[in-house]
Design an enzyme around this catalytic site. Structure first.
Site: not given
Length: 360
Positions: A173, A281, A337
């Site tokens: 990730d 982010y 994921h």
């Protein structure tokens, strides 16, 4: 050529780039407002369904016992040379082989590598870090403290600070985004890479511009561009959005025990515990557009066919950027994921085979 002439020749290109970035940011913040409305409705629904939990996350005062499991390794701290920040890590198997460094994603911490720490400590020095902003590591508040350059410097400082000149980098990730970049700019420090469920940022940008479905899968990224609101929404109803993300029957890690879930929520429930991770982010669009980059580090790529966040087509896009013969990619049917936690046995089999020649 006189500097004034050069400046005049470059002016149209610079203006075009500025206009492109302005247009990009207008789209990003428009998408952020839409995402905020959607996630706001989701968060309010959780509050209405569980009114006793209220609008805030319950602070956890004591860490769950599983974070102190001695079979996972020893808890240590390292002062980073470049920044002076203190980074927390868990270490096992020192002196038994090469350094295997683990980089986690969001919303996780070092504990997401518990299966791998147990599996590989017999032949490697395994180290799982809490990235800056996470867990017991220092967490600067400023968004500018989470740029890609600073995060890559952290990885370099960890490798050199532990006394190694290179490592096997294992990442998932967000940790994988860092690992891809690190292997490009610090290739001498990475002997092999194992990447799970994330593309290089330049590949992601190019692919998403041609596949609008990927933007919808990554809708949460737009929400996280906003200040303070994402922290509030994620913490409402005692972090129910994060709980659902991690434990969802189809897209999460359904086998997580209550104690293991608390191992992740404990850190996020501390004051400011979400701001550092979300600042990753908030830097993600600042480098747009990125130039295509050649990938050359020998890499094992594991990708879940049922990953809800990244399309399968990204694997082919990644392969097209690699020097021939340097990438071993596997699309794993039935997996999502969170492969390091949902399917550790299969992941370990691929890793042992990929690393076998280093151990012979």
């Amino acid at each position: 050529m006189p500097e004034l002439v050069v400046t005049a020749l470059l002016a149209p290109s610079r203006l075009t780039l500025k206009l492109l970035r302005a247009f990009m940011w207008s789209l990003v913040f428009s998408a952020a407002l839409v995402a905020a409305a959607v996630y706001g409705c989701i968060a309010l629904t959780h509050v209405m369904c569980r009114p006793r939990r209220g609008f805030c996350g319950r602070p956890r005062h004591n860490p769950p016992v599983c974070l102190s499991d001695p079979t996972l390794g020893e808890h240590c701290f390292l002062i980073l040379r470049s920044s002076g920040l203190r980074l927390h890590y868990v270490s096992a198997g020192r002196g038994k082989g090469p350094l295997m460094l683990f980089l986690h994603g969001f919303p996780e911490n070092w504990f997401s590598w518990r299966y791998q720490l147990r599996e590989f400590q017999s032949r490697f020095h395994v180290v799982a870090v809490d990235l800056r902003g996470y867990g017991s590591s220092n967490a600067p508040k400023d968004v500018d403290c989470y740029t890609m350059d600073l995060l890559m410097a952290d990885i370099q400082d960890v490798i050199l600070g532990l006394g190694y000149s290179k490592c096997i980098l294992v990442a998932h990730d967000w940790g994988a985004l860092l690992a891809w970049n690190f292997s490009i700019y610090y290739p001498s420090l990475v002997e092999r890479m194992v990447v799970v469920s994330a593309p290089p940022m330049s590949v992601y940008q190019d692919y998403s511009l041609h596949h609008i479905g990927q933007f919808f899968r990554s809708n949460y990224m737009f929400l996280f561009q906003l200040p303070w609101l994402p922290e509030k929404l994620l913490s409402m109803s005692d972090f129910q959005i994060l709980k659902t993300t991690l434990t969802h029957r189809k897209s999460g890690i359904p086998q997580l025990t209550p104690s293991e879930l608390e191992a992740f929520l404990y850190d996020f429930s501390q004051p400011g515990g979400l701001t550092g991770p979300l600042n990753y982010y908030r830097n993600i669009f600042r480098t747009f557009p990125l130039e295509p980059q050649e990938l050359a580090t020998p890499t094992l790529l594991l990708w879940g066919k049922k990953d809800p966040y990244f399309e399968q087509g990204l694997v082919e896009a990644i392969s097209s950027r690699f020097v021939p013969g340097r990438l071993e990619a596997h699309i794993l049917p039935g997996m999502g994921h969170w492969i390091p936690q949902t399917n550790p046995v299969e992941m370990h089999q691929y890793m042992w085979a990929f690393l076998q020649d280093l151990l012979d």
